[in-house]
Design a protein around this motif. Structure first.
Motif, PDB file in Angstrom:
ATOM      1  N   CYS A  47       2.414   5.380  -6.846  1.00 30.29           N
ATOM      2  CA  CYS A  47       1.896   5.062  -7.857  1.00 30.29           C
ATOM      3  C   CYS A  47       2.168   5.472  -9.143  1.00 30.29           C
ATOM      4  CB  CYS A  47       0.423   3.904  -7.482  1.00 30.29           C
ATOM      5  SG  CYS A  47       0.260   3.403  -9.597  1.00 30.29           S
ATOM      6  N   PRO A  48       2.036   6.144 -10.240  1.00 32.44           N
ATOM      7  CA  PRO A  48       1.865   7.377 -11.207  1.00 32.44           C
ATOM      8  C   PRO A  48       0.702   7.613 -11.777  1.00 32.44           C
ATOM      9  CG  PRO A  48       3.948   5.222 -11.842  1.00 32.44           C
ATOM     10  CD  PRO A  48       2.878   4.994 -10.849  1.00 32.44           C
ATOM     11  N   TRP A  49       0.007   5.950 -11.252  1.00 30.14           N
ATOM     12  CA  TRP A  49      -1.043   5.651 -12.116  1.00 30.14           C
ATOM     13  C   TRP A  49      -2.810   6.371 -11.152  1.00 30.14           C
ATOM     14  CZ3 TRP A  49      -2.105   5.545 -17.038  1.00 30.14           C
ATOM     15  CH2 TRP A  49      -0.835   4.499 -17.874  1.00 30.14           C
ATOM     16  N   GLN A  50      -2.882   5.556  -8.928  1.00 35.25           N
ATOM     17  CA  GLN A  50      -3.670   6.060  -8.936  1.00 35.25           C
ATOM     18  C   GLN A  50      -2.619   5.984  -7.449  1.00 35.25           C
ATOM     19  OE1 GLN A  50      -6.514   5.473 -11.105  1.00 35.25           O
ATOM     20  NE2 GLN A  50      -7.479   5.270  -9.371  1.00 35.25           N
ATOM     21  N   GLY A  51      -1.655   6.731  -7.441  1.00 35.34           N
ATOM     22  CA  GLY A  51      -1.678   7.075  -6.258  1.00 35.34           C
ATOM     23  C   GLY A  51      -1.367   8.581  -6.082  1.00 35.34           C
ATOM     24  N   TRP A  92      -4.112  10.106   3.136  1.00 38.22           N
ATOM     25  CA  TRP A  92      -4.443   9.033   1.939  1.00 38.22           C
ATOM     26  C   TRP A  92      -4.527   7.678   2.580  1.00 38.22           C
ATOM     27  CZ3 TRP A  92      -2.379   4.773  -1.340  1.00 38.22           C
ATOM     28  CH2 TRP A  92      -2.900   5.143  -2.366  1.00 38.22           C
ATOM     29  N   ILE A  93      -4.373   6.573   2.497  1.00 43.97           N
ATOM     30  CA  ILE A  93      -4.372   5.814   2.875  1.00 43.97           C
ATOM     31  C   ILE A  93      -5.652   5.180   3.667  1.00 43.97           C
ATOM     32  CG2 ILE A  93      -3.910   3.260   3.977  1.00 43.97           C
ATOM     33  CD1 ILE A  93      -0.743   3.878   3.835  1.00 43.97           C
ATOM     34  N   LYS A  94      -5.858   5.882   4.187  1.00 39.62           N
ATOM     35  CA  LYS A  94      -7.361   5.771   5.414  1.00 39.62           C
ATOM     36  C   LYS A  94      -8.479   6.641   4.461  1.00 39.62           C
ATOM     37  CE  LYS A  94      -4.980   7.126   9.694  1.00 39.62           C
ATOM     38  NZ  LYS A  94      -4.250   8.538  10.284  1.00 39.62           N
ATOM     39  N   ASP A  95      -8.801   7.595   3.329  1.00 37.75           N
ATOM     40  CA  ASP A  95      -9.255   7.747   2.428  1.00 37.75           C
ATOM     41  C   ASP A  95      -9.590   6.793   1.685  1.00 37.75           C
ATOM     42  OD1 ASP A  95     -10.824  10.162   1.726  1.00 37.75           O
ATOM     43  OD2 ASP A  95      -9.677   9.877  -0.010  1.00 37.75           O
ATOM     44  N   MET A  96      -8.099   5.912   1.037  1.00 40.46           N
ATOM     45  CA  MET A  96      -8.044   4.822   0.148  1.00 40.46           C
ATOM     46  C   MET A  96      -8.693   3.890  -0.103  1.00 40.46           C
ATOM     47  SD  MET A  96      -6.761   2.126  -1.845  1.00 40.46           S
ATOM     48  CE  MET A  96      -5.416   2.411  -0.846  1.00 40.46           C
ATOM     49  N   ILE A  97      -8.551   3.370   1.534  1.00 40.92           N
ATOM     50  CA  ILE A  97      -8.988   2.171   1.387  1.00 40.92           C
ATOM     51  C   ILE A  97     -11.022   2.025   2.249  1.00 40.92           C
ATOM     52  CG2 ILE A  97      -9.028   0.612   3.115  1.00 40.92           C
ATOM     53  CD1 ILE A  97      -6.086   0.187   3.167  1.00 40.92           C
ATOM     54  N   THR A  98     -10.667   3.494   2.751  1.00 40.55           N
ATOM     55  CA  THR A  98     -12.549   3.279   3.177  1.00 40.55           C
ATOM     56  C   THR A  98     -13.414   3.853   1.785  1.00 40.55           C
ATOM     57  OG1 THR A  98     -11.893   4.274   5.032  1.00 40.55           O
ATOM     58  CG2 THR A  98     -14.048   5.045   3.795  1.00 40.55           C
ATOM     59  N   ILE A 104       1.097  -1.494   0.199  1.00 43.72           N
ATOM     60  CA  ILE A 104      -0.022   0.270   0.301  1.00 43.72           C
ATOM     61  C   ILE A 104       0.992   1.523   0.321  1.00 43.72           C
ATOM     62  CG2 ILE A 104      -0.190   0.115   2.213  1.00 43.72           C
ATOM     63  CD1 ILE A 104      -3.232   0.945   2.199  1.00 43.72           C
ATOM     64  N   VAL A 105       2.089   0.832   0.630  1.00 40.98           N
ATOM     65  CA  VAL A 105       2.363   2.698   0.383  1.00 40.98           C
ATOM     66  C   VAL A 105       3.725   2.141  -1.205  1.00 40.98           C
ATOM     67  CG1 VAL A 105       4.714   2.902   1.661  1.00 40.98           C
ATOM     68  CG2 VAL A 105       4.081   2.055   3.289  1.00 40.98           C
ATOM     69  N   SER A 106       3.545   1.277  -1.493  1.00 39.35           N
ATOM     70  CA  SER A 106       3.574   1.492  -3.612  1.00 39.35           C
ATOM     71  C   SER A 106       2.718   2.185  -3.948  1.00 39.35           C
ATOM     72  CB  SER A 106       4.044   0.126  -3.803  1.00 39.35           C
ATOM     73  OG  SER A 106       4.681   0.080  -5.108  1.00 39.35           O
ATOM     74  N   GLU A 107       1.492   1.749  -3.669  1.00 40.38           N
ATOM     75  CA  GLU A 107       0.566   1.788  -4.115  1.00 40.38           C
ATOM     76  C   GLU A 107       0.425   4.328  -4.492  1.00 40.38           C
ATOM     77  OE1 GLU A 107      -1.757   1.015  -6.201  1.00 40.38           O
ATOM     78  OE2 GLU A 107      -1.863  -0.980  -5.352  1.00 40.38           O
ATOM     79  N   TYR A 108       0.490   4.404  -2.732  1.00 40.62           N
ATOM     80  CA  TYR A 108       1.185   5.812  -2.587  1.00 40.62           C
ATOM     81  C   TYR A 108       1.843   6.216  -3.570  1.00 40.62           C
ATOM     82  CZ  TYR A 108       1.759  10.476  -0.485  1.00 40.62           C
ATOM     83  OH  TYR A 108       2.336  11.411   0.375  1.00 40.62           O
TER      84      TYR A 108
END
Length: 374
Positions: A189-193, A218-224, A183-187
């Protein structure tokens, strides 16, 4: 003449010497036969000639049958094996998949996105599945290479726009990664980070993205948002048996949220199992030991020439200038850990990654222990 043939058999080495001994034993057994004894007790010129022919024929047959034809058969069995099964790659986001697609394409193999489209960064330029990306966000039609295989099969049955199924008749492999690290890598990410270079999202290039507060928010918002979108999708687009319902979509109706359509951070076990809980991806590699495991798998399938590009110098979508600055999973705060644990619980339980409660111990390892895939 018989003795000459025996001597000829001896000269080729141990196996032929064995053949000659076997031939001699066979001849001796014939001599003990009463019919032959009759010939020998009162031999005539014609019986002598017949006996010589019989013994010569017997000697040649023993040598050829026992040590020539079978020898060739044995060599064939040792050197000729069935060709390896065709291998297909299942691309879970943020697990090194673009590098694998590049490695395959450089050796004439289309994997993942390369089946469907031209992607300059990956190197894909010869797609073999007819596909037109939608001009709207669709969990069904957007980026089918990121679709879990069981869902892709259902969608192809419902929608011919997705073309053929690349996974049909192939052994599948995928890469999994520790959910905290992923998930840190997702943060990034050049596509959806947090600050995407491509695709959709907030354009925040002027901000310092290496900020733990921004990361955790960002992590809390994205997963929610992702959890809510998946819940709505399942409620509206599945029948009572769990099968996906055929539906019509367009630019102005039935669009899906971008966070769902792009399929980033979907749980990894969704790719490995079908709807009945059966394992459908035969080969599971781990991001934490990817180079070695990838090399071993390629060797198993007769693809030893395939090597992953070096991440530092040739990684796909890798910002080499910021590698040393990037935050790690150790910047995750207690609330982020709790949210990740709840969302990715199946990944922790089935893939063997260690879940923590509040913070990471100094000796915490990202590597998986014992998986529970069966």
């Amino acid at each position: 003449l018989v003795q000459h043939n025996i001597e000829m058999a001896k000269f080729s080495g141990y196996k032929r010497r064995c053949a000659s001994l076997e031939a001699e034993d066979w001849i001796l057994s014939i001599r003990k036969n009463r019919v032959i004894d009759g010939f020998l007790s009162k031999p005539s010129s014609s019986s002598k000639r017949l006996l010589v022919v019989l013994l010569l024929f017997a000697t040649i047959q023993v040598v050829l049958h026992r040590y020539v034809t079978p020898k060739n058969d044995i060599v064939a069995m040792e050197t000729v094996s069935p060709p390896p099964q065709r291998l297909e790659f299942v691309h879970i986001t943020k697990t090194g998949g673009s590098a694998i697609e590049r490695a395959g394409f450089e050796h004439g193999i289309n994997w993942g996105a390369c089946h469907y489209t031209n992607i300059k960064e990956v190197g894909c330029s010869n797609p073999d599945i007819e596909y037109t990306p939608p001009n709207f966000q669709s969990y069904e039609l957007t980026s089918p290479w990121h679709m879990p295989p069981s869902m892709l099969s259902e969608y192809i049955r419902n929608n011919s726009a997705l073309g053929k199924n690349p996974y049909d008749g192939a052994d599948l492999f995928t890469v999994v990664r520790n959910p905290y690290d992923r998930i840190v890598s997702e943060y990034y990410c050049p596509w959806q980070g947090f600050s995407p270079k491509f695709g959709i999202g907030n354009k925040t290039k002027t901000q310092d993205i290496n900020d733990p507060i921004k990361l955790n928010n960002w992590i809390k918002d994205m997963i929610t948002k992702l959890s809510a979108a998946m819940k709505v999708f399942d409620e509206n687009n599945r029948d009572i048996t769990g099968r996906i319902i055929k539906r019509k979509q367009g630019k102005k109706y039935n669009k899906d949220p971008g966070i769902l359509a792009q399929k980033h951070f979907v749980n990894q076990v969704n790719y490995i199992f079908d709807n009945n809980g059966n394992v459908i991806v035969k080969n599971i590699l781990h991001y934490e030991n990817l180079s070695d495991e990838f090399h071993s798998l390629m060797k198993k399938y007769g693809l030893s020439d395939l090597e992953l590009p070096n991440k530092q110098s040739g990684g796909v979508y890798t910002d080499t200038n910021s590698l040393e600055k990037k935050m790690t999973y150790r910047e995750l705060d207690e609330e982020s850990i709790r949210i990740i644990n709840n969302f990715a619980k199946p990944d922790f339980e089935r893939l063997g990654y260690t879940m923590v409660e509040k913070k990471f111990a100094e000796d915490y390892s990202l590597e998986a222990t014992v998986s529970n895939l069966h």
